[in-house]
Design a protein around this motif. Structure first.
Motif, PDB file in Angstrom:
ATOM      1  N   ALA A   1      19.863 -23.082  -8.376  1.00  0.00           N
ATOM      2  CA  ALA A   1      20.659 -21.860  -8.514  1.00  0.00           C
ATOM      3  C   ALA A   1      21.273 -21.406  -7.200  1.00  0.00           C
ATOM      4  O   ALA A   1      22.354 -20.803  -7.185  1.00  0.00           O
ATOM      5  N   ALA A   2      20.622 -21.681  -6.082  1.00  0.00           N
ATOM      6  CA  ALA A   2      21.126 -21.218  -4.788  1.00  0.00           C
ATOM      7  C   ALA A   2      22.456 -21.866  -4.422  1.00  0.00           C
ATOM      8  O   ALA A   2      23.218 -21.309  -3.614  1.00  0.00           O
ATOM      9  N   THR A   3      22.767 -23.027  -5.003  1.00  0.00           N
ATOM     10  CA  THR A   3      24.016 -23.721  -4.681  1.00  0.00           C
ATOM     11  C   THR A   3      25.008 -23.706  -5.837  1.00  0.00           C
ATOM     12  O   THR A   3      26.087 -24.281  -5.728  1.00  0.00           O
ATOM     13  N   VAL A   4      24.675 -23.054  -6.946  1.00  0.00           N
ATOM     14  CA  VAL A   4      25.552 -23.009  -8.118  1.00  0.00           C
ATOM     15  C   VAL A   4      26.456 -21.778  -8.032  1.00  0.00           C
ATOM     16  O   VAL A   4      25.994 -20.664  -7.782  1.00  0.00           O
ATOM     17  N   THR A   5      27.755 -21.991  -8.235  1.00  0.00           N
ATOM     18  CA  THR A   5      28.702 -20.878  -8.172  1.00  0.00           C
ATOM     19  C   THR A   5      29.940 -21.223  -8.983  1.00  0.00           C
ATOM     20  O   THR A   5      30.009 -22.265  -9.644  1.00  0.00           O
ATOM     21  N   THR A   6      30.945 -20.359  -8.945  1.00  0.00           N
ATOM     22  CA  THR A   6      32.201 -20.603  -9.659  1.00  0.00           C
ATOM     23  C   THR A   6      33.172 -21.360  -8.764  1.00  0.00           C
ATOM     24  O   THR A   6      32.996 -21.446  -7.549  1.00  0.00           O
ATOM     25  N   ALA A   7      34.226 -21.887  -9.374  1.00  0.00           N
ATOM     26  CA  ALA A   7      35.234 -22.612  -8.613  1.00  0.00           C
ATOM     27  C   ALA A   7      35.905 -21.694  -7.582  1.00  0.00           C
ATOM     28  O   ALA A   7      36.128 -22.084  -6.433  1.00  0.00           O
ATOM     29  N   ALA A   8      36.225 -20.462  -7.991  1.00  0.00           N
ATOM     30  CA  ALA A   8      36.880 -19.529  -7.076  1.00  0.00           C
ATOM     31  C   ALA A   8      35.997 -19.209  -5.879  1.00  0.00           C
ATOM     32  O   ALA A   8      36.460 -19.159  -4.737  1.00  0.00           O
ATOM     33  N   GLN A   9      34.709 -18.981  -6.134  1.00  0.00           N
ATOM     34  CA  GLN A   9      33.787 -18.674  -5.040  1.00  0.00           C
ATOM     35  C   GLN A   9      33.572 -19.887  -4.145  1.00  0.00           C
ATOM     36  O   GLN A   9      33.391 -19.758  -2.934  1.00  0.00           O
ATOM     37  N   ALA A  10      33.624 -21.070  -4.743  1.00  0.00           N
ATOM     38  CA  ALA A  10      33.428 -22.293  -3.963  1.00  0.00           C
ATOM     39  C   ALA A  10      34.581 -22.517  -2.985  1.00  0.00           C
ATOM     40  O   ALA A  10      34.365 -22.753  -1.791  1.00  0.00           O
TER      41      ALA A  10
ATOM     42  N   GLU B   1      22.738 -33.645  -1.211  1.00  0.00           N
ATOM     43  CA  GLU B   1      23.868 -34.095  -0.389  1.00  0.00           C
ATOM     44  C   GLU B   1      25.136 -33.320  -0.741  1.00  0.00           C
ATOM     45  O   GLU B   1      26.182 -33.525  -0.137  1.00  0.00           O
ATOM     46  N   ILE B   2      25.024 -32.446  -1.718  1.00  0.00           N
ATOM     47  CA  ILE B   2      26.154 -31.635  -2.174  1.00  0.00           C
ATOM     48  C   ILE B   2      25.886 -30.186  -1.787  1.00  0.00           C
ATOM     49  O   ILE B   2      24.803 -29.666  -2.026  1.00  0.00           O
ATOM     50  N   ASP B   3      26.861 -29.541  -1.181  1.00  0.00           N
ATOM     51  CA  ASP B   3      26.661 -28.176  -0.688  1.00  0.00           C
ATOM     52  C   ASP B   3      26.848 -27.115  -1.755  1.00  0.00           C
ATOM     53  O   ASP B   3      26.157 -26.099  -1.764  1.00  0.00           O
ATOM     54  N   VAL B   4      27.817 -27.341  -2.652  1.00  0.00           N
ATOM     55  CA  VAL B   4      28.136 -26.345  -3.677  1.00  0.00           C
ATOM     56  C   VAL B   4      28.297 -27.047  -5.020  1.00  0.00           C
ATOM     57  O   VAL B   4      28.993 -28.059  -5.126  1.00  0.00           O
ATOM     58  N   LEU B   5      27.664 -26.492  -6.051  1.00  0.00           N
ATOM     59  CA  LEU B   5      27.732 -27.037  -7.399  1.00  0.00           C
ATOM     60  C   LEU B   5      28.497 -26.070  -8.293  1.00  0.00           C
ATOM     61  O   LEU B   5      28.160 -24.888  -8.369  1.00  0.00           O
ATOM     62  N   VAL B   6      29.525 -26.589  -8.973  1.00  0.00           N
ATOM     63  CA  VAL B   6      30.355 -25.753  -9.840  1.00  0.00           C
ATOM     64  C   VAL B   6      30.303 -26.296 -11.264  1.00  0.00           C
ATOM     65  O   VAL B   6      30.935 -27.306 -11.576  1.00  0.00           O
ATOM     66  N   PRO B   7      29.531 -25.669 -12.151  1.00  0.00           N
ATOM     67  CA  PRO B   7      29.445 -26.160 -13.532  1.00  0.00           C
ATOM     68  C   PRO B   7      30.775 -26.004 -14.262  1.00  0.00           C
ATOM     69  O   PRO B   7      31.338 -24.908 -14.305  1.00  0.00           O
ATOM     70  N   VAL B   8      31.267 -27.099 -14.818  1.00  0.00           N
ATOM     71  CA  VAL B   8      32.511 -27.079 -15.592  1.00  0.00           C
ATOM     72  C   VAL B   8      32.334 -28.039 -16.765  1.00  0.00           C
ATOM     73  O   VAL B   8      32.160 -29.235 -16.569  1.00  0.00           O
ATOM     74  N   ASP B   9      32.375 -27.515 -17.966  1.00  0.00           N
ATOM     75  CA  ASP B   9      32.222 -28.345 -19.169  1.00  0.00           C
ATOM     76  C   ASP B   9      33.601 -28.512 -19.799  1.00  0.00           C
ATOM     77  O   ASP B   9      34.048 -27.684 -20.588  1.00  0.00           O
ATOM     78  N   GLU B  10      34.280 -29.600 -19.422  1.00  0.00           N
ATOM     79  CA  GLU B  10      35.593 -29.886 -19.980  1.00  0.00           C
ATOM     80  C   GLU B  10      35.777 -31.396 -20.060  1.00  0.00           C
ATOM     81  O   GLU B  10      35.112 -32.140 -19.315  1.00  0.00           O
TER      82      GLU B  10
END
Length: 223
Positions: free
Chosen positions: A17-26, A181-190
Motif C-alpha cells: 500500500a505504501a507504493t500504490v497510488t493513482t496515475a496522476a499522483q505518480a 525494484e519498482i518505486d510506484v505502483l499504479v493499479p489499472v484494470d484495462e
C-alpha cells in the motif's frame, strides 16, 4: 487452471500500500528537464502516458525516449513540442510526422545495442513508465508481452513507475522485476493493446507476388 488464473497475490494492494497510488499522483513526481522512458509495443502504459501528457505545461524540457509504441502518442503533438522532445529508436506511425518535421529526434541503433546505452550511462534515464502484471506471492511482477529494452530501462532509471494490470499475461524467462525494484505502483484494470491483422488488398497482393518471385525456395528472410 485455478492456480494459473490466480497467479498473482490477491492481497498485493494491501501488502504494498505504501507504493500504490493513482496515475496522476505518480506522474506528479516528475520534474522539468528529465529524460522519461515509455514502455514498448502493446505493453505501453496508456494510463501513465495520458497522465504524463496532462502535466505537459509543468514539465518543460522533458525528453521522452522509447522504441516502438502502438498506442496513441498524445505527447508527440506539435503544440506540445515546447514541453516534450521525442527521441525515438524507431519511427513508428504515431511519431513519424513530428520527427519528419524536425520537431523530434530519431536515434538509429540496433535493438541489441540499446540496453548498453542505458547500462553504460551514455543515455541515463530519470524515469521509466512501464506496465507489469500484479506481483505474485513472491513479489515478482512480469513484464508480460514486452520485455525487449524495458527490463534494462527499469534497471537503470532513477524512478520506476509501473502500471499494474491484471490483464497483462505473465511470461516466462528473464522477464520479471521484483516489486521492490519498482518505486510506484499504479493499479489499472484495462485491456492491453492488440495488433490486428491488416486487410490485404489486391495491390498489396500483387506486390507480394512480385516479391515472392525474387525469393528462392529455402531462403532465409529478415523482416
Amino acid at each position: 487452471m485455478n492456480q494459473e488464473k490466480n497467479s498473482f497475490d490477491p492481497f498485493w494492494k494491501e501488502k504494498y500500500a505504501a507504493t500504490v497510488t493513482t496515475a496522476a499522483q505518480a506522474v506528479a513526481k516528475l520534474k522539468p528537464g528529465q529524460r522519461v522512458f515509455i514502455g514498448t509495443g502493446v505493453a505501453e502504459p496508456l494510463e501513465l502516458v495520458r497522465a504524463l501528457t496532462k502535466r505537459a505545461h509543468d514539465l518543460p524540457d522533458t525528453e521522452i525516449v522509447h522504441l516502438v509504441t502502438f498506442g496513441e502518442a498524445p505527447y508527440a503533438h506539435k503544440e506540445l513540442t515546447q514541453y516534450f522532445r521525442i527521441n525515438s529508436f524507431f519511427i513508428a506511425e504515431n511519431v513519424r510526422d513530428i520527427i519528419q518535421e524536425g520537431l523530434g529526434d530519431y536515434t538509429p541503433i540496433h535493438l541489441s545495442d540499446i540496453p548498453h546505452l542505458f547500462d553504460s550511462g551514455q543515455l541515463p534515464l530519470d524515469v521509466a513508465l512501464i506496465q507489469v502484471t500484479p506481483p505474485d506471492e513472491r513479489g515478482m511482477c512480469s513484464l508480460g508481452v514486452s520485455v525487449d529494452i524495458v527490463k534494462s530501462a527499469a534497471a537503470n532509471a532513477s524512478l520506476v513507475i509501473a502500471q499494474v494490470n491484471p490483464n497483462m499475461p505473465r511470461t516466462h524467462g528473464d522477464s520479471s522485476l521484483h516489486v521492490h525494484e519498482i518505486d510506484v505502483l499504479v493499479p489499472v484494470d484495462e485491456p492491453i493493446l492488440e495488433i490486428h491483422e491488416p486487410v490485404v488488398d489486391e495491390q498489396t497482393r500483387h506486390i507480394g507476388e512480385h516479391l515472392a518471385s525474387l525469393v528462392e525456395d529455402g531462403s532465409t528472410l529478415e523482416l
